[in-house]
Every structure is written in C-alpha cells, then in structure tokens.
Design a protein around this motif. Structure first.
Motif, PDB file in Angstrom:
ATOM      1  N   PRO A 106      46.869  22.840  60.795  1.00 52.75           N
ATOM      2  CA  PRO A 106      47.326  23.911  61.690  1.00 52.75           C
ATOM      3  C   PRO A 106      48.750  23.708  62.198  1.00 52.75           C
ATOM      4  O   PRO A 106      49.449  24.672  62.487  1.00 52.75           O
ATOM      5  N   ASP A 107      49.207  22.470  62.294  1.00 59.57           N
ATOM      6  CA  ASP A 107      50.573  22.206  62.745  1.00 59.57           C
ATOM      7  C   ASP A 107      51.610  22.683  61.732  1.00 59.57           C
ATOM      8  O   ASP A 107      52.778  22.870  62.073  1.00 59.57           O
ATOM      9  N   LEU A 108      51.184  22.878  60.494  1.00 61.02           N
ATOM     10  CA  LEU A 108      52.090  23.345  59.440  1.00 61.02           C
ATOM     11  C   LEU A 108      51.822  24.805  59.082  1.00 61.02           C
ATOM     12  O   LEU A 108      52.289  25.297  58.067  1.00 61.02           O
ATOM     13  N   GLY A 109      51.061  25.487  59.916  1.00 61.48           N
ATOM     14  CA  GLY A 109      50.749  26.893  59.661  1.00 61.48           C
ATOM     15  C   GLY A 109      49.474  27.085  58.865  1.00 61.48           C
ATOM     16  O   GLY A 109      49.166  28.190  58.436  1.00 61.48           O
ATOM     17  N   GLY A 110      48.739  26.021  58.649  1.00 56.08           N
ATOM     18  CA  GLY A 110      47.511  26.114  57.867  1.00 56.08           C
ATOM     19  C   GLY A 110      46.357  26.660  58.669  1.00 56.08           C
ATOM     20  O   GLY A 110      46.307  26.536  59.887  1.00 56.08           O
ATOM     21  N   GLY A 111      45.443  27.268  57.975  1.00 56.66           N
ATOM     22  CA  GLY A 111      44.262  27.797  58.629  1.00 56.66           C
ATOM     23  C   GLY A 111      43.474  28.664  57.682  1.00 56.66           C
ATOM     24  O   GLY A 111      43.826  28.848  56.522  1.00 56.66           O
ATOM     25  N   GLU A 112      42.403  29.208  58.221  1.00 61.16           N
ATOM     26  CA  GLU A 112      41.532  30.060  57.421  1.00 61.16           C
ATOM     27  C   GLU A 112      42.104  31.473  57.368  1.00 61.16           C
ATOM     28  O   GLU A 112      42.684  31.959  58.334  1.00 61.16           O
ATOM     29  N   PHE A 113      41.953  32.131  56.236  1.00 57.23           N
ATOM     30  CA  PHE A 113      42.313  33.538  56.110  1.00 57.23           C
ATOM     31  C   PHE A 113      41.314  34.197  55.166  1.00 57.23           C
ATOM     32  O   PHE A 113      40.528  33.524  54.513  1.00 57.23           O
ATOM     33  N   HIS A 114      41.337  35.506  55.137  1.00 61.35           N
ATOM     34  CA  HIS A 114      40.458  36.274  54.270  1.00 61.35           C
ATOM     35  C   HIS A 114      41.304  37.075  53.294  1.00 61.35           C
ATOM     36  O   HIS A 114      42.419  37.482  53.624  1.00 61.35           O
ATOM     37  N   TYR A 115      40.770  37.276  52.112  1.00 56.39           N
ATOM     38  CA  TYR A 115      41.425  38.174  51.172  1.00 56.39           C
ATOM     39  C   TYR A 115      40.374  38.980  50.431  1.00 56.39           C
ATOM     40  O   TYR A 115      39.213  38.606  50.362  1.00 56.39           O
ATOM     41  N   VAL A 116      40.806  40.130  49.939  1.00 60.25           N
ATOM     42  CA  VAL A 116      39.916  41.029  49.213  1.00 60.25           C
ATOM     43  C   VAL A 116      40.476  41.219  47.810  1.00 60.25           C
ATOM     44  O   VAL A 116      41.663  41.509  47.644  1.00 60.25           O
ATOM     45  N   ARG A 117      39.604  41.053  46.834  1.00 58.64           N
ATOM     46  CA  ARG A 117      39.962  41.295  45.438  1.00 58.64           C
ATOM     47  C   ARG A 117      39.309  42.609  45.028  1.00 58.64           C
ATOM     48  O   ARG A 117      38.134  42.845  45.288  1.00 58.64           O
ATOM     49  N   LEU A 118      40.079  43.487  44.426  1.00 61.25           N
ATOM     50  CA  LEU A 118      39.585  44.774  43.957  1.00 61.25           C
ATOM     51  C   LEU A 118      39.400  44.707  42.442  1.00 61.25           C
ATOM     52  O   LEU A 118      40.368  44.519  41.708  1.00 61.25           O
ATOM     53  N   ARG A 119      38.164  44.848  42.000  1.00 62.08           N
ATOM     54  CA  ARG A 119      37.850  44.842  40.568  1.00 62.08           C
ATOM     55  C   ARG A 119      37.650  46.286  40.113  1.00 62.08           C
ATOM     56  O   ARG A 119      36.973  47.070  40.756  1.00 62.08           O
ATOM     57  N   GLU A 120      38.248  46.597  38.983  1.00 60.28           N
ATOM     58  CA  GLU A 120      38.177  47.944  38.434  1.00 60.28           C
ATOM     59  C   GLU A 120      37.080  48.033  37.378  1.00 60.28           C
ATOM     60  O   GLU A 120      36.912  47.138  36.554  1.00 60.28           O
ATOM     61  N   SER A 121      36.351  49.137  37.430  1.00 61.71           N
ATOM     62  CA  SER A 121      35.380  49.438  36.374  1.00 61.71           C
ATOM     63  C   SER A 121      35.471  50.935  36.102  1.00 61.71           C
ATOM     64  O   SER A 121      36.076  51.689  36.864  1.00 61.71           O
ATOM     65  N   ILE A 122      34.864  51.374  35.025  1.00 62.30           N
ATOM     66  CA  ILE A 122      34.889  52.787  34.656  1.00 62.30           C
ATOM     67  C   ILE A 122      33.504  53.380  34.913  1.00 62.30           C
ATOM     68  O   ILE A 122      32.495  52.844  34.450  1.00 62.30           O
ATOM     69  N   SER A 123      33.470  54.479  35.640  1.00 64.84           N
ATOM     70  CA  SER A 123      32.200  55.126  35.967  1.00 64.84           C
ATOM     71  C   SER A 123      31.647  55.847  34.739  1.00 64.84           C
ATOM     72  O   SER A 123      32.321  55.983  33.718  1.00 64.84           O
ATOM     73  N   ASP A 124      30.423  56.347  34.886  1.00 60.33           N
ATOM     74  CA  ASP A 124      29.803  57.128  33.808  1.00 60.33           C
ATOM     75  C   ASP A 124      30.608  58.375  33.476  1.00 60.33           C
ATOM     76  O   ASP A 124      30.526  58.900  32.368  1.00 60.33           O
ATOM     77  N   LYS A 125      31.374  58.854  34.439  1.00 55.62           N
ATOM     78  CA  LYS A 125      32.198  60.052  34.237  1.00 55.62           C
ATOM     79  C   LYS A 125      33.598  59.714  33.712  1.00 55.62           C
ATOM     80  O   LYS A 125      34.451  60.568  33.629  1.00 55.62           O
ATOM     81  N   ALA A 144      46.064  44.023  42.863  1.00 60.75           N
ATOM     82  CA  ALA A 144      46.590  42.894  43.634  1.00 60.75           C
ATOM     83  C   ALA A 144      45.679  42.583  44.812  1.00 60.75           C
ATOM     84  O   ALA A 144      45.149  43.494  45.452  1.00 60.75           O
ATOM     85  N   ASP A 145      45.484  41.289  45.084  1.00 67.77           N
ATOM     86  CA  ASP A 145      44.687  40.878  46.233  1.00 67.77           C
ATOM     87  C   ASP A 145      45.340  41.364  47.520  1.00 67.77           C
ATOM     88  O   ASP A 145      46.567  41.470  47.615  1.00 67.77           O
ATOM     89  N   ARG A 146      44.489  41.647  48.514  1.00 65.14           N
ATOM     90  CA  ARG A 146      44.945  42.004  49.861  1.00 65.14           C
ATOM     91  C   ARG A 146      44.574  40.866  50.791  1.00 65.14           C
ATOM     92  O   ARG A 146      43.401  40.534  50.932  1.00 65.14           O
ATOM     93  N   VAL A 147      45.593  40.244  51.400  1.00 61.22           N
ATOM     94  CA  VAL A 147      45.389  39.117  52.316  1.00 61.22           C
ATOM     95  C   VAL A 147      45.361  39.649  53.746  1.00 61.22           C
ATOM     96  O   VAL A 147      46.264  40.389  54.156  1.00 61.22           O
ATOM     97  N   HIS A 148      44.318  39.284  54.486  1.00 61.42           N
ATOM     98  CA  HIS A 148      44.174  39.679  55.888  1.00 61.42           C
ATOM     99  C   HIS A 148      44.584  38.484  56.745  1.00 61.42           C
ATOM    100  O   HIS A 148      43.951  37.431  56.679  1.00 61.42           O
ATOM    101  N   HIS A 149      45.668  38.664  57.528  1.00 53.86           N
ATOM    102  CA  HIS A 149      46.206  37.550  58.318  1.00 53.86           C
ATOM    103  C   HIS A 149      46.841  38.088  59.589  1.00 53.86           C
ATOM    104  O   HIS A 149      47.714  38.961  59.543  1.00 53.86           O
ATOM    105  N   ASP A 150      46.417  37.559  60.733  1.00 55.96           N
ATOM    106  CA  ASP A 150      46.978  37.933  62.043  1.00 55.96           C
ATOM    107  C   ASP A 150      47.042  39.442  62.254  1.00 55.96           C
ATOM    108  O   ASP A 150      48.037  39.965  62.761  1.00 55.96           O
ATOM    109  N   GLY A 151      46.006  40.159  61.844  1.00 58.05           N
ATOM    110  CA  GLY A 151      45.950  41.595  62.061  1.00 58.05           C
ATOM    111  C   GLY A 151      46.671  42.428  61.024  1.00 58.05           C
ATOM    112  O   GLY A 151      46.665  43.650  61.084  1.00 58.05           O
ATOM    113  N   ALA A 152      47.312  41.787  60.068  1.00 60.31           N
ATOM    114  CA  ALA A 152      48.035  42.501  59.020  1.00 60.31           C
ATOM    115  C   ALA A 152      47.262  42.427  57.707  1.00 60.31           C
ATOM    116  O   ALA A 152      46.527  41.478  57.452  1.00 60.31           O
TER     117      ALA A 152
END
Length: 127
Positions: free
Chosen positions: A17-36, A90-98
């Motif tokens: 944490p002294d170097l800015g380390g910590g837990e964060f969340h990210y979302v990966r969006l996987r693409e697929s093709i629907s029946d349509k 592209a992954d979306r990183v959730h950090h400090d409200g952004a």
C-alpha cells in the motif's frame, strides 16, 4: 529457483500500500454471436491486486491520439489484463470510483510474472 523468487518479490511490491498497491476490480467483456447473428457481450468480473499510479507524460504519449488528453493510470499487476482482441473488448478497471478502459498492455508475465497496463478514464461510477 531464482525466477520464482523474483516473481514473488515483484508481486509483494505490487501489493504494498505504501507504493500504491491494493485490491482493485476489473471487468472483462467476452463477445459471442446470438442466434439472430448479433454480437452479445458477457461481463466477467474479476478481483486483482496491483500498483496503480497516475500515468506520467511518457506513458500518455504512447496512447492512441484520441486518448492522450484523458486522465490515465498505469497498472502493474499479476492479473492478465487485456486491451481487447479476438472475441474480447478492452478490460474496464474500477479504481477509486472511476472506470478506466485498458488501452495498452505490456505483458511481462514471462519471465517476471506481471502485466503493465495503461488505462484511460471512461466514466465515474454512480453511488
């Protein structure tokens, strides 16, 4: 094994944490093709640890031209972040409200066990 020791040392630094380390969340969006025949995206949430810092000018110069003026962060993490590719956005990183979109990835998983990514601000999360 020296490489494993070096990998563990780097991961410990990324979580400090002294170097800015910590837990964060990210979302990966996987693409697929629907029946349509339409593209559909599935969100995959992930947790990770890493060091997140504001992107210095040098890192911002490497961003695509339309992203250089946006607020940006640099992330050092053991998580395999992606800037997108075949079947993935592209992954979306959730950090400090952004929510930041990963634009550039320097995969250093081998031999060092981490990924360096640059992400730009997309939006702010609503409480």
């Amino acid at each position: 094994d020296r490489m494993k020791e070096r990998e563990l040392d780097l991961r410990a630094l990324m979580a400090d944490p002294d170097l800015g380390g910590g837990e964060f969340h990210y979302v990966r969006l996987r693409e697929s093709i629907s029946d349509k025949g339409r593209a559909e995206y599935t969100e995959e949430p992930h947790q990770a640890w890493g060091c997140i810092q504001p992107a210095p000018g040098r890192e911002r110069e490497l961003l695509p031209e339309g992203d250089r003026e946006k607020d940006a962060i640099v992330i050092h993490t053991a998580a395999p972040l992606t800037a997108g590719g075949k079947g993935e956005k592209a992954d979306r990183v959730h950090h400090d409200g952004a929510v930041c979109r990963v634009c550039l990835v320097d995969n250093r998983q081998r031999p060092f066990g981490f990924t360096k990514a640059t992400a730009v601000l997309e939006t702010w999360e609503t409480p």
